[in-house]
Design an enzyme around this catalytic site. Sequence first.
Site, PDB file in Angstrom:
ATOM      1  N   GLU A   9       0.805  -1.224   0.000  1.00  0.00           N
ATOM      2  CA  GLU A   9       0.000   0.000   0.000  1.00  0.00           C
ATOM      3  C   GLU A   9       0.836   1.272   0.000  1.00  0.00           C
ATOM      4  OE1 GLU A   9      -3.459  -0.506   2.250  1.00  0.00           O
ATOM      5  OE2 GLU A   9      -3.707   1.620   2.758  1.00  0.00           O
ATOM      6  N   ASP A 110      -2.753  -3.198   3.503  1.00  0.00           N
ATOM      7  CA  ASP A 110      -3.337  -3.262   4.845  1.00  0.00           C
ATOM      8  C   ASP A 110      -4.584  -4.147   4.820  1.00  0.00           C
ATOM      9  OD1 ASP A 110      -1.417  -1.454   5.516  1.00  0.00           O
ATOM     10  OD2 ASP A 110      -2.787   0.219   5.915  1.00  0.00           O
ATOM     11  N   TYR A 319       4.285   5.312  12.195  1.00  0.00           N
ATOM     12  CA  TYR A 319       3.189   5.717  11.310  1.00  0.00           C
ATOM     13  C   TYR A 319       2.087   6.441  12.086  1.00  0.00           C
ATOM     14  CZ  TYR A 319      -0.138   5.292   7.520  1.00  0.00           C
ATOM     15  OH  TYR A 319      -1.017   5.573   6.520  1.00  0.00           O
TER      16      TYR A 319
END
Length: 706
Positions: A9, A110, A319
């Site tokens: 992703e 994800d 993240y």
Amino acid sequence: MSKIMIITEKPTAAKKIAEALDEKGSPKEVQKRKASYFECSRNNDILIVVYALGHLFELKQTEPGWKYPRLDTEWVPKYEVIKKDKSSKPLINLMNKLAKDIDQFIVATDYDIEGSLIGYLSLVYACNAEPNKATRMIFSTLTKKDIVESYESPSSLDFPMIDAGQVRHEVDWLYGINLTRALTLSVKNVAGWFKIISTGRVQGPTLSFVAKRDYDINVYVPTPFWGIKIIGEYEGTKLEIEFEKKKIETLLDADNIVKDLRNTSATIKAINRRKRTQSPPSPFNLSGLQSEAYRHFGFKPSRTLALAQKLYLDALISYPRTSSQKIPESIDVKQILKNLETRKKYSAEAKQILKIEKLIPKQGEKTDPAHPAIHPTGNKPTRRLTPSENKLYDLIVRRFFALFGEPAVKESIRADLVSGKHKMYLRGLRIIEYGWMRYYKPYAYTKEKEIPSIIEGESLSLTSIEREDKFTSPPARYNPSSLLKVLERKNLGTKSTRSGIVDSLRSRGYTLNDTFEISTLGYATLDTLETYVPRVLSIEFTRHLEEEMGQIQDGAQRREEVLAEAKRDLLTLLKTFKEQEKEIGQALVAGLQRYWKAKEELGPCPACEDGTLIIIKSPKTGKRFVGCTNYREKKCEQTFALPQKGIITPLEKECPHCGHIMFQVRSGRRKWETCVNWTECPGRQEDIQELEKRRKQRSEKKEDKK
DNA sequence: GCAAGGTC
């Protein structure tokens, strides 16, 4: 030997997956113009790890025209719809080229609805691969163990999940695009102005929450009440004493109490002590960080997200778009602390924490399927951080420290006092153990309140008794942070989109300033939607969509059926809308006119009593300037010169140098702030010097590089 | 020129 493509992703995920799967742990990153991919070898296979950047494909109407209704859509590369987008083309082209001699495709995005869809669309439209033959890696963290396990036991693609994702996109597109066009075109057709008036599944309810609060404030009738302010004295120390009732209903009662207490003393009847422990706070998820950054620094949630993204890209923090409040065991907290220990600013705290035998961070409740809580990586910055980045980074580091602290212990003391028939309290608070608060220091504060050591039976004189006249206050207005929390609680939008949606109310002109006061345009829009499309204002719309997505995932409904139903409903709505277009347009135009008029006013005139400053365009010279509303009748002569270029927006603040109103000037890409008095303001001279200094520094730097 | 959802 076979060649396998793994679709991820985002770049950081691609890198981690490549590192975990490569036999030597050192995959090769191959640069191809504006894109790259990772190549590794494993069990005699060649693995090509490519990455998307979120969605690379978007929905586009199949029939042309900025009109409504438009009900049919297709998936196309993002760059076909969004002209500014430069990143999707090289990535799609790279996938397309590499896919030509691939034996096996694996989706490793994800594991959620959007992730599954990103993987599927990349597979089908970028790689031209057969989705039934592709496999899916499912992992919950990007640790080597999870990645390897998911690689070795792959699943097939989760088609119901992909279908649910498609329906989400399609329904949001249908309602959002069509209703926005309907509103916008109604104004265009009535007045000829083009002003985007947008709405959507999330924007609608958000506007309606703010309007509801605005309404509650407007209709609120403050009621009077009275309080008693008591100052006592004990061995020469003045003490603030609380009357037993915070709110006294009548003036008569309040006056009687004052009369009763004046020139008396109070006896201490009892002393209650209570110890309370306070556990360390939870690790940050995005909304926790946003709310804390707003509290301490006044950063808007969207700004916090942007700053956090920069820190993440510099590998300083993990993240940021996560809802998790958990630091899993797989994260080497000891190493992070050791790295932080080498930084002068953090070494004392890190050293102290490293002495703890078992380093177990406090965990919160919330989880996230794809990412852990936000934490520092321990890496040293490779560039000079901006002051705002530094603030946010410091907050993240200190919150991380706090997770390892002991609970804080506070003791509260309440002395019950009696004078005649009246009761009073003397309260004190002290911190016995600071615990985790030591590590979180500037961001954890409790007001300590010392009281002298007193004992039961003693008395203290009441030296001053005063009546306080008060009014109950209306509910507080939303701020960007509290509105974001409402969206989170109602499950509207996502962690990545909420802060932007909150901002959109302001940028569309539905609210004024940052106070979430609804503008006339906001009211007109809301009114229209309430009459013709109440559904788009209710959270029920989202609940219903969620339900249908659930049914699609369970196999209880088909995607095509849900979509057909949505189109059918929308079409009837749009039909009545079109029939009433003229009235709707007129109402919106009226709101828009008043909104623009309201915006032109800059603030009170400093020279006369009843005037307001507005921007005036001189009919003779065509030049614009700021003048008083009384200027035209020659009652007031106050004027200020204005820069002749750029868009001018008034700001809600005063110049620190001369006290005049400030405004923002936007000219091309540049924007700056200045006061209305800029030609005279003493501060402007300083600003000019500051600008000169920076310009010099910049040119010096350039020369150094040469 | 528009939504909401990913990402930089």
